[in-house]
Scaffold this motif. Structure first.
Motif, PDB file in Angstrom:
ATOM      1  N   VAL A  55      38.188  18.051  65.999  1.00 23.22           N
ATOM      2  CA  VAL A  55      39.542  18.171  65.424  1.00 23.22           C
ATOM      3  C   VAL A  55      40.433  18.976  66.378  1.00 23.22           C
ATOM      4  N   ALA A  56      39.887  20.048  66.916  1.00 20.97           N
ATOM      5  CA  ALA A  56      40.677  20.897  67.821  1.00 20.97           C
ATOM      6  C   ALA A  56      41.147  20.112  69.046  1.00 20.97           C
ATOM      7  N   LYS A  57      40.269  19.287  69.593  1.00 18.40           N
ATOM      8  CA  LYS A  57      40.645  18.477  70.761  1.00 18.40           C
ATOM      9  C   LYS A  57      41.756  17.496  70.399  1.00 18.40           C
ATOM     10  N   LEU A 113      38.212  10.586  62.938  1.00 16.78           N
ATOM     11  CA  LEU A 113      37.061  10.635  62.020  1.00 16.78           C
ATOM     12  C   LEU A 113      35.888   9.832  62.577  1.00 16.78           C
ATOM     13  N   ASP A 114      36.179   8.714  63.223  1.00 18.21           N
ATOM     14  CA  ASP A 114      35.114   7.915  63.854  1.00 18.21           C
ATOM     15  C   ASP A 114      34.399   8.724  64.935  1.00 18.21           C
ATOM     16  N   GLN A 115      35.182   9.433  65.734  1.00 21.99           N
ATOM     17  CA  GLN A 115      34.586  10.270  66.794  1.00 21.99           C
ATOM     18  C   GLN A 115      33.674  11.328  66.208  1.00 21.99           C
ATOM     19  N   ILE A 116      34.154  11.971  65.137  1.00 19.95           N
ATOM     20  CA  ILE A 116      33.361  13.021  64.490  1.00 19.95           C
ATOM     21  C   ILE A 116      32.068  12.417  63.938  1.00 19.95           C
ATOM     22  N   ASP A 132      32.677  14.421  53.249  1.00 19.67           N
ATOM     23  CA  ASP A 132      32.640  15.825  53.671  1.00 19.67           C
ATOM     24  C   ASP A 132      33.353  16.018  55.011  1.00 19.67           C
ATOM     25  N   ILE A 133      33.232  15.047  55.906  1.00 20.72           N
ATOM     26  CA  ILE A 133      33.934  15.142  57.189  1.00 20.72           C
ATOM     27  C   ILE A 133      35.440  15.231  56.949  1.00 20.72           C
ATOM     28  N   VAL A 134      35.944  14.411  56.027  1.00 19.99           N
ATOM     29  CA  VAL A 134      37.383  14.425  55.725  1.00 19.99           C
ATOM     30  C   VAL A 134      37.800  15.795  55.173  1.00 19.99           C
ATOM     31  N   ASN A 331      28.606   4.475  59.348  1.00 22.29           N
ATOM     32  CA  ASN A 331      29.900   4.233  59.978  1.00 22.29           C
ATOM     33  C   ASN A 331      30.925   4.380  58.861  1.00 22.29           C
ATOM     34  N   CYS A 332      31.889   5.263  59.055  1.00 23.42           N
ATOM     35  CA  CYS A 332      32.817   5.573  57.957  1.00 23.42           C
ATOM     36  C   CYS A 332      33.640   4.366  57.527  1.00 23.42           C
ATOM     37  N   ARG A 333      33.747   3.355  58.387  1.00 20.01           N
ATOM     38  CA  ARG A 333      34.575   2.189  58.079  1.00 20.01           C
ATOM     39  C   ARG A 333      33.867   1.132  57.248  1.00 20.01           C
ATOM     40  N   LYS A 334      32.541   1.230  57.114  1.00 16.55           N
ATOM     41  CA  LYS A 334      31.845   0.208  56.317  1.00 16.55           C
ATOM     42  C   LYS A 334      30.661   0.751  55.542  1.00 16.55           C
ATOM     43  N   ILE A 335      30.357   0.107  54.428  1.00 19.74           N
ATOM     44  CA  ILE A 335      29.216   0.548  53.631  1.00 19.74           C
ATOM     45  C   ILE A 335      27.938   0.162  54.375  1.00 19.74           C
ATOM     46  N   ASN A 336      26.855   0.892  54.123  1.00 19.69           N
ATOM     47  CA  ASN A 336      25.576   0.562  54.757  1.00 19.69           C
ATOM     48  C   ASN A 336      25.102  -0.786  54.236  1.00 19.69           C
TER      49      ASN A 336
END
Ligand code: HEM
Ligand SMILES: *[C@@H]1O[C@H](CO)[C@@H](O)[C@H](O)[C@H]1NC(C)=O
Ligand SMILES: *[C@@H]1O[C@H](CO)[C@@H](O)[C@H](O)[C@H]1NC(C)=O
Length: 337
Positions: A55-57, A113-116, A132-134, A331-336
């Motif tokens: 986030v800082a970057k 968020l993808d990077q994290i 939790d990341i969000v 992957n935050c963009r899709k369900i497992n």
């Protein structure tokens, strides 16, 4: 006797294996009470550090990203709870919330968020939820912009569904009446104080012309600008937000200190220089919220403390907890699959 020994050994072996499990100190799973700030302490001790550094970057590269990440937590939590439903792209039976009226051409920050997520999958696979990341990214963004810090309760799991209609209906619109906005907050268990404090997020970030144009030209259908908007500020806004066209032109939500998390948002409201109708209505439509606006304009510390408290409260909206509800997305963009 032997039974006691058996129990003791089971206990010991649980301890030995503990680092590979994530667990919360409390077991109730009815509400936010089951989240714990220590959720990843043993199973992914570097999680918070990793989130913070990425986030800082991102914020160092672009100051606005702090605002964008903070807003994502709000738009996530108000739709089926804080479950990262907002992060899902359309696919199969999922219709992404990213296409809703409040989100379309507006929400941003998904690449960060993808990077994290990919850094966390390397460090501790299949462990840290996108929800939790969000929540962590929202806190870190606030701090980086100069705002308060708070301890983030953790242990949310990720949804396997999204709700486009929920996104359209449950997130307040900038031209909703004060009552409608308050009702939408109440439905989430948030009150007047939370509404005024959390709206203070608009001390950072941008808005598009289309989100406040109505105020500049025809607020109540009589061809007149909003009379609770300072006339010279309105004239200045009209220069880059014409009657038609320029929908995506960007404006600071807080023109005084657009990237600094401070209480100038409330001072602007006292000067009738709030950008959105929803902002200004906090001063003009209710005695209760008016008093709070005045208090926060006068007392930055009080605002910061309340903001932190209300963010924790918002972050506790209907999380998925336990082992049977939701999942930890890879992957935050899709369900497992
Ligand atoms: C009270 C009801 C609220 C309304 C009606 C509202 C509406 C809006 C609108 C219309 C924008 C500009 C979007 C655009 O034009 O692209 C915006 C931006 C923003 N909102 Fe809100 N909002 C509300 C509450 C909140 C809350 C509770 C938070 C966070 C806790 C928040 C955080 C933000 C941030 C940080 C931005 C700037 C985002 C960026 O620059 O990318 N808002 N909001
Ligand atoms: C609010 O804005 C939307 C989108 O511009 C518009 O369709 C709607 O009519 C407006 N609502 C009110 C009450 O003015
Ligand atoms: C203002 O809005 C009303 C209804 O929303 C419309 O009938 C009227 O023509 C508009 N006036 C102007 C000057 O755009």
């Amino acid at each position: 006797m032997s039974n006691q020994f058996t129990r003791f050994f089971i206990f010991l072996s649980l301890l030995a294996f503990a680092p590979s499990f994530c667990f919360s100190s409390k077991s109730s799973s009815t509400n936010g009470g089951s989240l714990s700030p220590h959720f990843y302490d043993h199973c992914c001790p570097k999680a918070q550090e990793i989130v913070k550094s990425i986030v800082a970057k991102a914020v160092a590269k672009e100051a606005r990203m702090a605002a964008s990440l903070l807003r994502l937590h709000f738009h996530d939590c108000f739709v089926q709870g804080c479950d990262a439903s907002l992060l899902l792209d359309s696919s199969g039976s999922i219709v992404s919330e990213k296409g809703s009226n409040p989100n379309r051409n507006s929400v941003r920050g998904f690449n960060v968020l993808d990077q994290i997520k990919s850094a966390l999958e390397k460090e501790c696979p299949h462990t840290v939820s996108c929800a939790d990341i969000v929540a962590l990214a929202a806190r870190d963004s606030t701090v980086l912009a100069g705002g308060p810090s708070w301890v983030v309760p953790l242990g949310r799991r990720d949804s396997r569904t999204a709700s486009l209609s929920g996104s359209n209906n449950d997130i307040p619109a900038p031209n909703n009446t004060f009552q409608t906005i308050l009702t939408k907050f109440r439905r989430q268990g948030l009150n007047h104080v939370d509404l005024v404090a959390l709206s203070g997020s608009h001390t950072i970030g941008n808005s598009r012309c289309t989100s406040f144009r109505q105020r500049l030209y025809n607020q109540s259908g009589n061809g007149q600008p909003d009379n609770t908007l300072d006339a010279s500020y309105a004239a200045q806004l009209r220069r880059r937000c014409p009657r038609s066209g320029g929908d995506q032109n960007l404006f600071f939500l807080d023109f005084v200190s657009p990237t600094k998390f401070d209480n100038s948002y409330y001072k602007n409201l006292l000067a009738f220089k709030g950008l959105l109708s929803s902002d200004q209505s906090l001063l003009t439509k209710s005695q209760t919220t008016m008093k709070l606006v005045k208090q926060y304009a006068e007392n930055s510390k009080l605002f910061m403390e309340q903001f932190a408290q209300s963010m924790v409260k918002m972050g506790n909206i209907s999380p998925l907890t336990g082992t049977s509800r939701g999942e930890i997305r890879k992957n935050c963009r899709k369900i497992n699959s």
